[in-house]
Design a protein around this motif. Structure first.
Motif, mmCIF file in Angstrom:
data_model
loop_
_atom_site.group_PDB
_atom_site.id
_atom_site.type_symbol
_atom_site.label_atom_id
_atom_site.label_comp_id
_atom_site.label_asym_id
_atom_site.label_seq_id
_atom_site.Cartn_x
_atom_site.Cartn_y
_atom_site.Cartn_z
ATOM 1 N N HIS A 83 0.826 -1.196 0.000
ATOM 2 C CA HIS A 83 0.000 0.000 0.000
ATOM 3 C C HIS A 83 0.863 1.250 0.000
ATOM 4 O O HIS A 83 1.892 1.312 0.681
ATOM 5 N N TYR A 141 -0.433 4.315 0.887
ATOM 6 C CA TYR A 141 -0.921 5.212 1.929
ATOM 7 C C TYR A 141 -0.894 4.527 3.295
ATOM 8 O O TYR A 141 -1.315 3.374 3.434
ATOM 9 N N SER A 181 -1.342 5.597 7.738
ATOM 10 C CA SER A 181 -1.828 6.645 8.633
ATOM 11 C C SER A 181 -1.830 6.153 10.067
ATOM 12 O O SER A 181 -1.902 4.946 10.328
ATOM 13 N N GLN A 187 -6.919 11.557 13.645
ATOM 14 C CA GLN A 187 -5.757 11.283 12.824
ATOM 15 C C GLN A 187 -4.545 12.058 13.328
ATOM 16 O O GLN A 187 -4.621 13.274 13.563
ATOM 17 N N TYR A 219 -0.272 11.159 8.450
ATOM 18 C CA TYR A 219 -0.483 10.232 7.364
ATOM 19 C C TYR A 219 0.630 10.387 6.339
ATOM 20 O O TYR A 219 1.372 11.379 6.333
ATOM 21 N N ALA A 264 -3.060 2.360 9.987
ATOM 22 C CA ALA A 264 -3.907 1.911 8.889
ATOM 23 C C ALA A 264 -3.176 2.100 7.576
ATOM 24 O O ALA A 264 -2.264 2.925 7.466
ATOM 25 N N SER A 265 -3.588 1.338 6.584
ATOM 26 C CA SER A 265 -3.005 1.507 5.254
ATOM 27 C C SER A 265 -4.081 1.306 4.198
ATOM 28 O O SER A 265 -5.107 0.665 4.443
ATOM 29 N N SER A 266 -3.842 1.874 3.034
ATOM 30 C CA SER A 266 -4.708 1.625 1.886
ATOM 31 C C SER A 266 -3.860 1.724 0.628
ATOM 32 O O SER A 266 -2.755 2.290 0.645
ATOM 33 N N GLY A 313 -4.486 6.942 -1.248
ATOM 34 C CA GLY A 313 -5.374 7.713 -0.391
ATOM 35 C C GLY A 313 -6.735 7.850 -1.028
ATOM 36 O O GLY A 313 -7.068 7.111 -1.957
ATOM 37 N N THR A 344 -10.394 2.002 0.710
ATOM 38 C CA THR A 344 -10.693 1.585 2.067
ATOM 39 C C THR A 344 -9.411 1.397 2.843
ATOM 40 O O THR A 344 -8.452 0.802 2.352
ATOM 41 N N GLN A 345 -9.399 1.886 4.069
ATOM 42 C CA GLN A 345 -8.244 1.694 4.926
ATOM 43 C C GLN A 345 -8.387 0.407 5.733
ATOM 44 O O GLN A 345 -9.464 0.092 6.222
ATOM 45 N N TYR A 346 -7.285 -0.286 5.854
ATOM 46 C CA TYR A 346 -7.225 -1.492 6.660
ATOM 47 C C TYR A 346 -6.419 -1.173 7.911
ATOM 48 O O TYR A 346 -5.326 -0.616 7.825
#
Lengths: 113, 115
Positions: A29, A31, A33, A45, A48, A92-94, A97, A101-103
């Motif tokens: 990924h 992105y 955060s 937040q 990021y 979290a990552s996606s 950006g 969806t962020q995981y």
């Protein structure tokens, strides 16, 4: 297995003792955060990163540092922790950006005495 | 400034009752994304749904349904025939501009489902 990992999961420390919470993702990924979760405030937040060497402040960056030297890692650094940084932290990552969806990682519960 | 308001702090229901969670957002951007996440007692955050500002079609997925109304800036979430496993904190979140990295969460709504 695709995942976001954080270490440590639990940490008790004392005021002023520098600490690092690591975050790593194996999904390539771009992105990543960091968030902190406090009762009644939801998740806020901290920082990021849209890509390697690109980081930016979120809503509550004071007292925190981050770096993104490699795509998979995004450590959160507390240079001089204070009791008001006692919280539950999520990484979290996606893929990118924006709409993606962020995981989220499993969380790190930090207590600063 | 962007803001997400979840006015309900906690909702308690008996199993099989329906539960509707309210989410009201504020943004000046015309392009944005809305999300719902679930946080069960084990603590992890689980993605439920994403909706963009140009898609007001409501969605049903099993016992879950979402009602997005741009005119009232609301993105409500309903659990039909609730089960004990639905007990969790539910978060609504807003990403105001797809080119940005920021994600704004609401304070969350605790759902307690008792047998």
């Amino acid at each position: 297995e695709a995942q976001v990992t954080q270490n440590p999961r639990y940490l008790i420390t004392v005021t002023g003792k520098k600490l690092t919470v690591t975050c790593s993702q194996n999904m390539n990924h771009e992105y990543m955060s960091w968030y902190r979760q406090d009762p009644g405030l939801g998740l806020r937040q901290i920082y990021y990163s849209m890509n390697v060497e690109v980081t930016d402040k979120g809503d509550v960056p004071e007292g925190y540092k981050v770096s993104r030297k490699e795509k998979r890692n995004f450590p959160l650094i507390l240079e001089s922790p204070s009791p008001n940084q006692t919280s539950l932290y999520f990484c979290a990552s996606s893929l990118v950006g924006g709409a993606d969806t962020q995981y989220f990682g499993p969380g790190t519960r930090l207590t600063v005495l | 400034a962007q803001k997400v308001t979840q006015a309900q702090t906690e909702i308690s229901v008996v199993e099989k009752e329906d539960v509707t969670l309210d989410c009201v957002y504020e943004t000046r951007d015309t392009t944005y994304y809305l999300f719902w996440y679930k946080q069960p007692p084990s603590g992890e955050l689980v993605f439920l749904i994403r909706r963009n500002s140009f898609d007001e079609q409501n969605e049903i997925s099993g016992r879950y349904s979402w009602n997005f109304q741009k005119s009232t800036s609301s993105f409500n979430f309903t659990i039909t025939a609730s089960q004990v496993v639905d007990s969790a904190v539910y978060f609504c979140a807003l990403r105001p501009d797809p080119s940005w990295g920021k994600l704004q969460f609401g304070a969350g709504t605790q759902v307690v489902v008792t047998p």
